[in-house]
Every structure is written in C-alpha cells, then in structure tokens.
Design an enzyme around this catalytic site. Structure first.
Site, PDB file in Angstrom:
ATOM      1  N   SER A 107      -3.644  12.339   8.624  1.00  0.00           N
ATOM      2  CA  SER A 107      -2.374  11.572   8.966  1.00  0.00           C
ATOM      3  C   SER A 107      -2.134  11.973  10.581  1.00  0.00           C
ATOM      4  CB  SER A 107      -1.401  12.000   8.071  1.00  0.00           C
ATOM      5  OG  SER A 107       0.049  11.720   8.484  1.00  0.00           O
ATOM      6  N   TYR A 130       0.499   5.543  12.827  1.00  0.00           N
ATOM      7  CA  TYR A 130       1.865   5.148  12.525  1.00  0.00           C
ATOM      8  C   TYR A 130       1.920   4.646  14.082  1.00  0.00           C
ATOM      9  CZ  TYR A 130       2.989   7.345   8.016  1.00  0.00           C
ATOM     10  OH  TYR A 130       3.015   8.099   7.146  1.00  0.00           O
ATOM     11  N   THR A 156      -1.072   2.159   9.213  1.00  0.00           N
ATOM     12  CA  THR A 156       0.057   2.167   7.880  1.00  0.00           C
ATOM     13  C   THR A 156       0.819   1.030   8.513  1.00  0.00           C
ATOM     14  OG1 THR A 156      -0.254   4.269   7.277  1.00  0.00           O
ATOM     15  CG2 THR A 156       1.909   3.354   6.820  1.00  0.00           C
ATOM     16  N   LYS A 253      -3.070  -0.278   5.894  1.00  0.00           N
ATOM     17  CA  LYS A 253      -2.565   0.078   4.788  1.00  0.00           C
ATOM     18  C   LYS A 253      -1.142  -0.146   4.344  1.00  0.00           C
ATOM     19  CE  LYS A 253      -2.402   4.893   2.390  1.00  0.00           C
ATOM     20  NZ  LYS A 253      -0.679   4.761   2.301  1.00  0.00           N
ATOM     21  N   HIS A 277       3.089   2.823  -0.892  1.00  0.00           N
ATOM     22  CA  HIS A 277       3.296   3.979  -0.285  1.00  0.00           C
ATOM     23  C   HIS A 277       3.503   5.204  -1.287  1.00  0.00           C
ATOM     24  CE1 HIS A 277       3.611   5.435   4.266  1.00  0.00           C
ATOM     25  NE2 HIS A 277       3.993   6.497   3.402  1.00  0.00           N
TER      26      HIS A 277
END
Length: 380
Positions: A107, A130, A156, A253, A277
């Site tokens: 992440s 992100y 994402t 995603k 999510h």
C-alpha cells in the site's frame, strides 16, 4: 498453529493479540456497515453442485495472472498500516506471499517503505498507488516503484474522499491522530508481544511519505498532509497521465459498475479489480460478488477481471471464480493471520484457503482452476 482450522480462528487470536484500535481498523467498515455485511452474506448465499464419481486425483490450484504463473488464484491486497498489526508487517506478509507463490501488493499507506520491503524480500512485488493532489509526489512514488522493480501498479480509483469509519474516530485514528488516549495506552501496554515487535520495526510512521516530504516526518504532520491530499477532481484523464509514466502492468482497483468497467478497458490497463473497498467506502452499495458477473461478461474478454470483497475461505474463492473472476484479492483474511502470528500466521491463512479450495474443487468434480465456471453453482 496446528489447532487453527479456519480464518475465523485467526481473527479471534488477532483480536486478542493486537490493540483494539488496529483490530477495529481492519475489521470494520464505513457508516452502518451494510456493504461490509453484504459482501460476506451474498457470497455465502451461493451454493455448489456436488458431483460424484469424477477422477479428481490430479487437482491443480495454479493459474496465471497477467501472464505470470501463480500457485493459487490469490493476491494479497494492499492494506494500509499493515506494519501496525505486527512489526515490519509488510515485509512478513510479502515473504509469506512469495513463499506461497502469489503476488503481494504494498500500500501507499504502508508503514515499511517501498525500499524497506524491496531490500528484505527475494522477488518483485506489486505497488498500490493513491493519486494525491500533489502530482509531483505521485510521480516520485511511481518512479520509486519503478526503481524497486515492482512488477505491477495497482491504482486505487475509489478513494476520492474518505467514507467515515466510526470505530476509527472513537479509537483515535483520526486527523490529527489521538492514539495516545489513556485507554489506548493501557491497551498497548497489555499487549507486550505486539508492542515489542512494533518497537523493533523499521518504522512506526507511513514509510512511503515520512522523510520524503519537507517537514512531514512525524505521524501528526504526515496524517494531516495525507488528509489534505484527497482529490475530488480525480478523473479518467489522470489514469492516462499515470499510464504515460508507468511502463509496466496497470491494474485499476475499485471498479463496481459496468459502465466504469467499459471505460477502464479504454485506458489500456491490463486488469481491473471488482471492489467496493471492503465495505469501507460507499455504505449501501451492493456487494462485490453481486456485480461481478455483469462486469466479467462486459469486459472479461478484453482485460483480466480480479475480485475483492469478503473472501474468507477457499469456498469463497471458488464462488468468485465461478462468477467470472480470474483471481481473488484478500485483505482482512491475511491480516488476521499476520496479527495472530506474523509471517507464520499469513502462511497459515493461505494454507487454510488453499486446502479449502482444493477440497471444494474435488467435491464439485473439477481438477483445474480453468475448469471452474457457472456449472459448479447450484441453481435456485
């Protein structure tokens, strides 16, 4: 861990061993948690056709994802703050995934940085991005992922703004963080094994951000900066911009609608992840499994369709593949293992799901992942 038989066993151990703030962070969802519950309930409603007198002696759980062979139809999903569930948690989870022969996704909001993980594992891993308002920082993150030889970028796309998670606010996982509440300190001190591991870890801040932004090297300042970076203007042109920088495999995603899936095809991404999510964003949205078949039918011949949302067992993996998924991402299931027993706990979670999948395939009369289709599902 010989007496652990299912993911729920790991969840219960995780709940005892990890402070409440971090258990709740993983375990909960947004608002009334309707979507969180639907993800699990709708998977469990899908029933199998039991078949008999089929030669099932050659069962093989391997498949391919984006052209690469994996030993299981599983991918470890990106989970923020993994390193607060267990010291150096991202490194331990990645090692367990690589030992099992499946991809691990780091992440953006990890505790261990891209460089920390790359220096402590044997093979390339995936990186999740992100898109923040500071596009220069995003570009630098992508370049760091390239330098670390990350084998895929997972973008994402469903976090332009944050769905409220009530438990996080109550536990002090807010902006600014208020983790040093008296009740949290007492809880931390009551978990000496967890605390010792965290204190020995490489980082207790967001490793991909701390030290890479001027003046943002403590948890409060990093959290405040991240909170300021949610970009309401994020749109499909930003995907094109990322595609122009990232030279490798791109996965989107957070696709949850057929129209968006068709648009995803036009970006040139190689795969999408059907995901809400984990029920942590739009509460009241349908479950991931309920929208998977239409998305797979619409775009599955043009890009790979992955699945995320509620997987707790090998049976759930089989259900998702039967409904059109190429492979499945798991988040909570492996984090429960990590909190329960570190790297060995993640390995146990993967072993549990693999054995359940193998047995379910056999009792449904299939030997290979590519044989799993609608025919394994009972009607009505």
């Amino acid at each position: 861990m010989k007496d652990i038989t299912c993911i729920e066993d790991l969840r219960q151990i995780h709940k005892r061993r990890v402070p409440k703030a971090f258990f709740d962070y993983v375990d909960g969802g947004s608002y009334a948690e309707e979507t969180l519950r639907a993800n699990r309930e709708d998977l469990q409603k899908i029933k199998f056709r039991q078949r008999i007198l089929v030669d099932i002696s050659q069962r093989d759980l391997s498949t391919t994802v984006l052209g690469d062979k994996t030993n299981l139809p599983l991918i470890l999903a990106p989970v923020g703050s993994t390193g607060m569930q267990h010291g150096d948690g991202e490194i331990h989870a990645c090692r367990a995934a690589q030992a099992a022969g499946i991809p691990y996704t780091l992440s953006t909001m990890s505790i261990c940085s891209i460089e920390d993980v790359a220096a402590n594992v044997d093979k390339p891993f995936w990186f999740q991005l992100y898109v923040m308002r500071d596009r220069g920082f995003c570009k630098a993150l992508i370049e760091r992922a390239i330098a670390a030889k990350c084998s895929a970028l997972v973008l994402t796309v469903d976090l332009q703004l944050l769905g409220q998670r009530h438990a996080d606010i109550k536990n002090g996982l807010s902006v600014p963080p208020q983790l040093m509440k008296f009740k949290n300190i007492v809880d931390f001190m009551s978990k000496p094994a967890w605390l010792s591991g965290i204190l020995r870890g490489k980082s207790r801040n967001f490793g991909n951000i701390a030290g890479h932004l001027p003046g943002a090297d403590d948890l409060a300042s990093v959290s405040a900066w991240v909170n300021s970076q949610f970009d309401l203007s994020l749109n499909w042109k930003d995907v094109e911009w990322i595609r122009s920088i990232w030279p490798g495999k791109l996965i989107l995603k957070g696709i949850h609608d057929v129209e968006d899936a068709r648009e995803a095809v036009r970006t040139g991404a190689q795969a999408l992840v059907v995901s809400n999510h984990g029920g942590r964003q739009l509460d009241g949205a349908p479950s991931s499994i309920s929208v998977l078949p239409k998305i797979a039918d619409a775009v599955g011949s043009r890009m790979e369709v992955l699945f995320d949302g509620g997987i707790r067992s090998g049976q759930d993996v089989m259900r998702a593949i039967a409904r059109g998924a190429r492979s499945c991402m798991i988040g909570r299931s492996y984090i429960y293992g990590l909190g329960a027993g570190g790297e060995a706990g993640v390995a146990k979670a993967l072993d549990i799901i693999a054995k359940e999948l193998s047995v379910t395939m056999g009792l449904c009369g299939v030997n290979r992942i590519d044989e799993i289709g609608p025919q394994v599902i009972a009607e009505g």
